[in-house]
Design an enzyme around this catalytic site. Structure first.
Site, PDB file in Angstrom:
ATOM      1  N   LYS A  14       0.828  -1.216   0.000  1.00  0.00           N
ATOM      2  CA  LYS A  14       0.000   0.000   0.000  1.00  0.00           C
ATOM      3  C   LYS A  14       0.860   1.263   0.000  1.00  0.00           C
ATOM      4  CE  LYS A  14      -2.331  -1.068   3.784  1.00  0.00           C
ATOM      5  NZ  LYS A  14      -1.731  -2.364   4.164  1.00  0.00           N
ATOM      6  N   ARG A  89      -9.519   0.564   9.321  1.00  0.00           N
ATOM      7  CA  ARG A  89      -9.075  -0.793   9.637  1.00  0.00           C
ATOM      8  C   ARG A  89     -10.089  -1.544  10.483  1.00  0.00           C
ATOM      9  NH1 ARG A  89      -3.188   0.357   9.174  1.00  0.00           N
ATOM     10  NH2 ARG A  89      -2.025  -1.573   9.319  1.00  0.00           N
ATOM     11  N   ARG A 128      11.459  -6.461   4.460  1.00  0.00           N
ATOM     12  CA  ARG A 128      11.336  -5.009   4.663  1.00  0.00           C
ATOM     13  C   ARG A 128      11.949  -4.614   6.012  1.00  0.00           C
ATOM     14  NH1 ARG A 128       5.328  -2.495   4.364  1.00  0.00           N
ATOM     15  NH2 ARG A 128       5.240  -2.764   6.598  1.00  0.00           N
ATOM     16  N   ARG A 134      11.532  -0.356  11.081  1.00  0.00           N
ATOM     17  CA  ARG A 134      10.286  -0.506  11.831  1.00  0.00           C
ATOM     18  C   ARG A 134      10.376  -1.720  12.745  1.00  0.00           C
ATOM     19  NH1 ARG A 134       4.995   0.146   8.058  1.00  0.00           N
ATOM     20  NH2 ARG A 134       4.188  -1.041   9.826  1.00  0.00           N
ATOM     21  N   ARG A 146       0.093  -9.084  13.502  1.00  0.00           N
ATOM     22  CA  ARG A 146      -0.503  -8.071  12.621  1.00  0.00           C
ATOM     23  C   ARG A 146      -1.366  -8.731  11.548  1.00  0.00           C
ATOM     24  NH1 ARG A 146       4.647  -5.326  10.584  1.00  0.00           N
ATOM     25  NH2 ARG A 146       3.297  -4.027   9.311  1.00  0.00           N
TER      26      ARG A 146
HETATM   27  P1  AMP Z   1       0.809   0.523   8.901  1.00  0.00           P
HETATM   28  O1  AMP Z   1       1.914   1.494   8.682  1.00  0.00           O
HETATM   29  O2  AMP Z   1      -0.442   0.911   8.183  1.00  0.00           O
HETATM   30  O3  AMP Z   1       1.231  -0.890   8.644  1.00  0.00           O
HETATM   31  O4  AMP Z   1       0.442   0.602  10.464  1.00  0.00           O
HETATM   32  C1  AMP Z   1       1.379   0.252  11.458  1.00  0.00           C
HETATM   33  C2  AMP Z   1       0.677   0.101  12.802  1.00  0.00           C
HETATM   34  O5  AMP Z   1       0.060   1.347  13.173  1.00  0.00           O
HETATM   35  C3  AMP Z   1      -0.460  -0.916  12.833  1.00  0.00           C
HETATM   36  O6  AMP Z   1       0.010  -2.236  13.052  1.00  0.00           O
HETATM   37  C4  AMP Z   1      -1.297  -0.393  14.002  1.00  0.00           C
HETATM   38  O7  AMP Z   1      -0.688  -0.704  15.243  1.00  0.00           O
HETATM   39  C5  AMP Z   1      -1.187   1.130  13.810  1.00  0.00           C
HETATM   40  N1  AMP Z   1      -2.258   1.632  12.931  1.00  0.00           N
HETATM   41  C6  AMP Z   1      -2.100   2.190  11.693  1.00  0.00           C
HETATM   42  N2  AMP Z   1      -3.287   2.533  11.170  1.00  0.00           N
HETATM   43  C7  AMP Z   1      -4.224   2.178  12.088  1.00  0.00           C
HETATM   44  C8  AMP Z   1      -5.641   2.232  12.129  1.00  0.00           C
HETATM   45  N3  AMP Z   1      -6.353   2.729  11.097  1.00  0.00           N
HETATM   46  N4  AMP Z   1      -6.277   1.773  13.245  1.00  0.00           N
HETATM   47  C9  AMP Z   1      -5.583   1.285  14.283  1.00  0.00           C
HETATM   48  N5  AMP Z   1      -4.242   1.154  14.302  1.00  0.00           N
HETATM   49  C10 AMP Z   1      -3.564   1.607  13.222  1.00  0.00           C
END
Ligand code: AMP
Length: 190
Positions: A14, A89, A128, A134, A146
């Site tokens: 994404k 989400r 990654r 990260r 996750r």
């Molecule tokens: P991402 O960068 O989208 O993979 O998000 C990394 C982490 O941020 C996720 O595993 C969640 O812990 C948190 N996170 C990101 N977006 C959301 C969301 N919309 N709702 C809840 N937690 C989020």
């Protein structure tokens, strides 16, 4: 105004494809994960709260995430369209997003899902993790968590958009360019 949700499991690509879409179509990119990470870097209160969930591979609570999204979204009244990445989400987030947009006379045009086989996600995320810095990409247990959270809480959001006739899927496997071309096709058909 074209508002798009880019959807898919962790590791679907994404973030990579968002960069392309922003360049090509001029969307404002709203990634809740990026915003949380930037808060962690700046040692804000929100950052420390978000980190306590992110490090465990859990979702940050809806109330916090929805307030954050709303406040970020309201910073761009002149936007020609938004690309939502990593949000919504949960079902509650999807409803909240519709509500926020409806108050401004707007709506989501489409959710585009990047589909990637499960086995490939683990491999991609571990790979990654070697360079992303990260912590949630570096630990296989957190990656598994996750992906489980994705199945339990996030995958059902697809049905929310399917019920509105707004869900379209493309394959997230292949070269970055070929996936970008498929995304462009879908966007031009909306
Ligand atoms: P991402 O960068 O989208 O993979 O998000 C990394 C982490 O941020 C996720 O595993 C969640 O812990 C948190 N996170 C990101 N977006 C959301 C969301 N919309 N709702 C809840 N937690 C989020």
């Amino acid at each position: 105004m074209k508002n798009i949700v880019l959807f898919g499991p962790p590791g679907a690509g994404k973030g990579t494809q968002s960069a392309f879409l922003v360049k090509k179509f001029g969307f404002v990119h709203l990634s809740t994960g990026d915003i949380f990470r930037s808060n962690i870097k700046q040692s804000t209160e929100l950052g420390s709260l978000a980190k306590s969930y992110m490090d465990q591979g859990k979702l940050v609570p809806d109330s916090v995430t929805i307030d954050l999204l709303k406040s970020e979204w309201s910073k761009y009244p002149e936007a020609i369209g938004f690309l939502f990445d990593g949000f919504p989400r949960t079902h509650a987030q999807a409803e909240a997003l519709d509500h926020i947009l409806a108050e401004a006379g707007q709506s989501i045009a489409a959710m585009i899902g990047l589909e990637v086989p499960e086995a490939e996600l683990q491999t991609r995320l571990l790979e990654r993790g070697k360079t992303s810095g990260r912590p949630d990409d570096a630990n296989p247990a957190v990656i598994a968590q996750r992906i489980a959270v994705y199945h339990n809480e996030t995958a059902p959001v697809q049905r929310y958009y399917e019920a509105q006739g707004k869900y379209q899927a493309i394959s997230g496997v292949g070269s970055i360019e070929s996936i970008a071309a498929a995304l462009e096709n879908v966007l031009q058909s909306i």
